[in-house]
Design a protein around this motif. Structure first.
Motif: not given
Length: 473
Positions: A30-55
């Motif tokens: 958890q201490l190591a996690w606190h030091n991360m501070e900022f990182y990226l999320f990548m939402h990627f899958g069939p919804n990327t191609f169907t223009d949906l949020e919840w497939g």
């Protein structure tokens, strides 16, 4: 004399129990996690191609075909933004797996991409290693495609899927559990075996931090706006709660519990776009660098971590719109936090006197001072010729727990600003607190710890003059 000694012993013991030794403290992971501070999320899958949020879970696998997928491009953009890791949606609610799982027939193996020989998790895991980024995985227990969903068999399936991921793509730094629970293709809902899921991860990868509404390691901040509470305790009571509908209220998740039993700090998730998956219509709605900076102040600047979603497009690339905003965001942080004021003196109360210490501004989060005053617990910053500032960063030494309940900042000004005046009062310090205010011209700045759970331990104090347009709004 014997009775006095015994009484004194129990008095000391009582003070320890009520004061410090029983406070929840973070694990090494958890201490190591606190030091991360900022990182990226990548939402990627069939919804990327169907223009949906919840497939819906019935999408044809052949629609997934990111012809130019380049996970190294994702990592280059992440590095340029100052992000320290990437978390990928390995399986969203539609059940589509971004790896060729043996326990599903709704995966990249059945898609047209690379003639069914592709593996997004393999590519991203390798790219993260190459670029020195931590690799994390989101996996939704809800599965709108799997025929076993809604039966006890599905808990076995989910455990086997997690085992595949940890065995084939590790090390995995953070595992993200979504608490959503809806109907599967048979019209039934699943009773998730959260205890078994947790036990599985602990056995496979003890150093992985697990996120959900209630942890066990990292909690949701209670909103998808990327904003932590102005009061933000890293502690939370979770006994009797579960992810999803059985989680504590969003207000509780946002602020934590002042006397929480467990160390479960907040993570702030938000998308750089209005949606979580890529939609071409949102190319002109990407958050600006200035908007991202404001989110940084309200997440990392309140002792939480910022998880910023940046969805790849149908080609499998981060667009120029998103990457430009991320680079601009990094530039704002670099420009505004590079010129830290060098104090002519910094001291803290110890007994009845101020004691000078370099530990409070040595750029080392592992050094600290114990602030103990006879009447007030106070830190004093001194500038011989005065200084114009509008931002102060404070860091509590959280390895020993979170102890500071409220803080007041005052300054002694020059000329028409002469005399001691209050700048701002706020609650909780935590791992990092960024306080912004209208610019002042100060010779002395006093930071008073006005309410405490136990003897306070402070690691760092920093002062800056940042762009006035970037002050927290």
């Amino acid at each position: 004399m014997k009775y006095i000694s015994i009484s004194f012993f129990y008095l000391i013991l009582l003070c320890k129990v009520n004061g410090q030794t029983n406070l929840p403290k973070p694990t090494k992971a958890q201490l190591a996690w606190h030091n991360m501070e900022f990182y990226l999320f990548m939402h990627f899958g069939p919804n990327t191609f169907t223009d949906l949020e919840w497939g819906h879970g019935n999408e044809k696998e052949e629609i997934f075909n990111p012809a130019k997928l380049d996970c190294e491009q994702w990592c280059r953009v992440a590095k340029a933004s100052g992000a320290k890791g990437i978390i990928i949606t390995a399986k969203h609610h539609d059940g589509f797996c971004l790896w060729p799982s043996k326990f599903s027939k709704h995966t990249v193996r059945e898609s047209k991409w690379k003639d069914g020989n592709g593996d997004v998790l393999k590519d991203l895991s390798a790219a993260c290693k190459k670029y020195g980024l931590n690799f994390g995985v989101y996996i939704s227990p809800w599965d709108r495609n799997h025929p076993d969903y809604g039966t006890e068999k599905y808990n076995d399936v989910f455990v086997k899927m997690m085992t595949e991921i940890f065995t084939n793509y590790g090390p995995i730094w953070e595992l993200w559990w979504d608490g959503a629970n809806g109907e599967g293709p048979n019209g039934k809902k699943q009773i998730y075996d959260w205890a078994r899921f947790k036990k599985t991860v602990r056995q496979l990868s003890p150093n992985t931090v697990i996120f959900s509404d209630v942890g066990p390691d990292i909690r949701w901040c209670g909103n998808e706006n990327g904003i932590a509470g102005t009061t933000n305790w890293n502690t939370l009571n979770t006994d009797g709660f579960e992810p999803g509908l059985l989680a504590p209220t969003t207000d509780t998740l946002n602020a934590g519990n002042v006397n929480g039993k467990y160390w479960i700090p907040a993570e702030c998730d938000v998308s750089i776009r209005p949606g979580w998956f890529y939609h071409k219509a949102e190319d002109d709605k990407v958050k600006t660098p200035e908007q991202l900076f404001q989110l940084y102040l309200k997440s990392v600047g309140r002792g939480a971590n910022l998880l910023l979603n940046v969805p790849p497009d149908g080609n499998g690339l981060i667009t120029k719109f998103d990457s430009a905003a991320l680079v601009g965001f990094m530039k704002l942080r670099e420009e505004n936090f590079k010129n830290k004021f060098q104090f002519d003196g910094i001291s803290f109360t110890k007994n009845k006197r101020f004691k000078y210490s370099k530990k409070l501004f040595d750029d080392n989060n592992q050094t600290f001072v114990r602030v103990r005053g006879s009447k007030e617990n106070r830190i004093r910053l001194y500038y011989k010729t005065g200084a114009q500032i509008n931002c102060i960063i404070l860091k509590e030494f959280i390895k020993k727990g979170q102890k500071i309940n409220s803080v007041k900042i005052e300054y002694f000004g020059w000329g028409s600003d002469a005399g001691i005046r209050e700048v701002k009062s706020f609650s909780t310090m935590g791992s990092k607190r960024i306080i912004t205010f209208p610019r002042i011209n100060a010779k002395h700045i006093y930071i008073t710890l006005t309410s405490l759970k136990a003897a306070p331990v402070v690691s760092e104090v920093e002062a800056y003059l940042i762009d006035e347009n970037l002050i927290e709004k």
